[in-house]
Design an enzyme around this catalytic site. Structure first.
Site, PDB file in Angstrom:
ATOM      1  N   SER A   1       0.811  -1.218   0.000  1.00  0.00           N
ATOM      2  CA  SER A   1       0.000   0.000   0.000  1.00  0.00           C
ATOM      3  C   SER A   1       0.847   1.271   0.000  1.00  0.00           C
ATOM      4  O   SER A   1       1.893   1.352   0.653  1.00  0.00           O
ATOM      5  CB  SER A   1      -0.922   0.012   1.226  1.00  0.00           C
TER       6      SER A   1
ATOM      7  N   SER B   1      -0.548   4.001   1.175  1.00  0.00           N
ATOM      8  CA  SER B   1      -1.155   4.834   2.224  1.00  0.00           C
ATOM      9  C   SER B   1      -0.157   5.343   3.260  1.00  0.00           C
ATOM     10  O   SER B   1      -0.223   6.517   3.656  1.00  0.00           O
ATOM     11  CB  SER B   1      -2.287   4.074   2.915  1.00  0.00           C
TER      12      SER B   1
ATOM     13  N   LYS C   1     -13.880  -3.763   4.539  1.00  0.00           N
ATOM     14  CA  LYS C   1     -14.666  -2.532   4.615  1.00  0.00           C
ATOM     15  C   LYS C   1     -16.070  -2.761   5.173  1.00  0.00           C
ATOM     16  O   LYS C   1     -16.652  -1.868   5.785  1.00  0.00           O
ATOM     17  CB  LYS C   1     -14.741  -1.858   3.241  1.00  0.00           C
TER      18      LYS C   1
ATOM     19  N   ASN D   1     -18.288  -4.864  -9.923  1.00  0.00           N
ATOM     20  CA  ASN D   1     -19.409  -5.087  -9.001  1.00  0.00           C
ATOM     21  C   ASN D   1     -18.939  -5.283  -7.565  1.00  0.00           C
ATOM     22  O   ASN D   1     -19.592  -5.939  -6.773  1.00  0.00           O
ATOM     23  CB  ASN D   1     -20.258  -6.280  -9.453  1.00  0.00           C
ATOM     24  N   GLY D   2     -17.817  -4.655  -7.220  1.00  0.00           N
ATOM     25  CA  GLY D   2     -17.326  -4.715  -5.853  1.00  0.00           C
ATOM     26  C   GLY D   2     -17.622  -3.433  -5.098  1.00  0.00           C
ATOM     27  O   GLY D   2     -18.409  -2.584  -5.534  1.00  0.00           O
ATOM     28  N   GLY D   3     -16.956  -3.276  -3.956  1.00  0.00           N
ATOM     29  CA  GLY D   3     -17.171  -2.097  -3.129  1.00  0.00           C
ATOM     30  C   GLY D   3     -16.805  -0.801  -3.815  1.00  0.00           C
ATOM     31  O   GLY D   3     -17.457   0.233  -3.610  1.00  0.00           O
TER      32      GLY D   3
ATOM     33  N   GLY E   1      -6.356   6.953 -11.651  1.00  0.00           N
ATOM     34  CA  GLY E   1      -6.737   6.456 -10.336  1.00  0.00           C
ATOM     35  C   GLY E   1      -6.013   7.110  -9.185  1.00  0.00           C
ATOM     36  O   GLY E   1      -6.532   7.153  -8.058  1.00  0.00           O
TER      37      GLY E   1
END
Length: 295
Positions: free
Chosen positions: A20, A22, A72, A133-135, A257
């Site tokens: 990540s 982040s 999540k 079709n995910g979060g 993105g």
């Protein structure tokens, strides 16, 4: 007390998230603003451990978390309060420890919307299309509903039943129509996609290191990309994905993105600290790190 002990601790809850960006994003912001905070990674191997992890965070006084897949939704029952955005899609990506009360937010919605806001008027009352079709796809659906008022949302997926299940408890189900990816070859579906003002890739297809290609979900030869569209790829590594390259060549407006990645982090940063993330510095730092990792 040492300097390290006096720092507020924030971190990322996820599984296999050592990759990540982040920590780089938030620690760059903390350092630039001189804030006594540090951001780290908490790899949690199984969903059964989430409750204990959050209980422990109260005792340890950890100031807050980011939450990524696959947790999540898993964290929701262990939180004391949810923001309206988190309630609307039943998913949390940001947690604040407010004197032992854990408050859940979803900054993916505002993060997704942020780079589209300058073009909001051109999106209103126009159809939009999301692949996935995910979060991430559901956050995009909710962002469009809340911020842009599109005429409809076309969801193109591989597994229509999974998409139906995802939307089962979504209050605004009538806004969304679901199509199987294999239907793109049919003229009626191709026209629906061509007519959309915005196309969004909310799948991991196109991510560096994967063997699949964007043509597996968006076939060529149908004229689906054109100069009247905004093409938005949630994939942030590489910064210029194959989809964005093709969209740019077709004359479309493109959104990378990394813009969503930084915008959702900026919202979380503000919730935690009350200050604004130095976005330009963070973008420059992350892009340099991605380039270095590819070298």
């Amino acid at each position: 007390m040492s300097n390290s002990q006096s720092k507020k601790i924030f971190g990322l809850i996820g599984k296999h998230v050592d990759y990540s960006w982040s920590p780089l994003i938030h620690n760059t912001g903390f350092e630039a603003l001189g804030l006594p905070c540090v951001y780290t990674i908490f790899n949690i191997p199984s969903p059964e451990m989430i409750g204990d992890a959050l209980k422990g965070s109260r005792a340890l006084g950890i100031a807050g978390f980011s939450v990524t897949i696959p947790y999540k939704k898993t964290v929701v029952p262990f939180l004391d309060e949810l923001s309206p955005e988190a309630l609307s899609i039943g998913a949390v990506n940001t947690i604040v420890n407010d004197n032992g009360r854990l408050l859940g937010y979803n900054t993916d919605i505002d993060g997704f919307a942020a780079p589209l806001l300058p073009m909001a008027e051109s999106i209103r009352n126009r159809p939009v299309c999301i692949f996935g079709n995910g979060g991430a796809a559901l956050a995009a659906v909710e962002a469009f509903r809340l911020r842009f008022n599109p005429s409809s949302v076309l969801l193109v997926v591989r597994d229509t039943q999974k998409a139906e299940d995802m939307l089962e408890e979504y209050a605004y189900r009538d806004l969304v129509t679901i199509h199987a990816g294999r239907e793109i070859d049919q003229p009626a579906c191709s026209k629906l996609i061509r007519d959309c003002r915005v196309l969004v890739n909310a799948t991991p297809v196109g991510t560096a290191g994967r063997n699949d290609h964007i043509h597996s979900i968006l076939p060529t030869g149908h004229g689906l990309l054109h100069d009247g569209q905004i093409v938005y790829d949630m994939v942030y590594n590489p910064p210029e994905t194959p989809l964005l390259a093709e969209a740019r060549a077709a004359g479309a407006t493109v959104i990378a993105g990394i813009e969503m990645l930084i915008a959702q982090a900026a919202r979380a940063f503000s919730i935690w600290t009350g200050q604004e993330l130095p976005v330009d510095l963070v973008r420059k730092t992350v892009l340099a790190a991605i380039e270095k990792s590819e070298g």
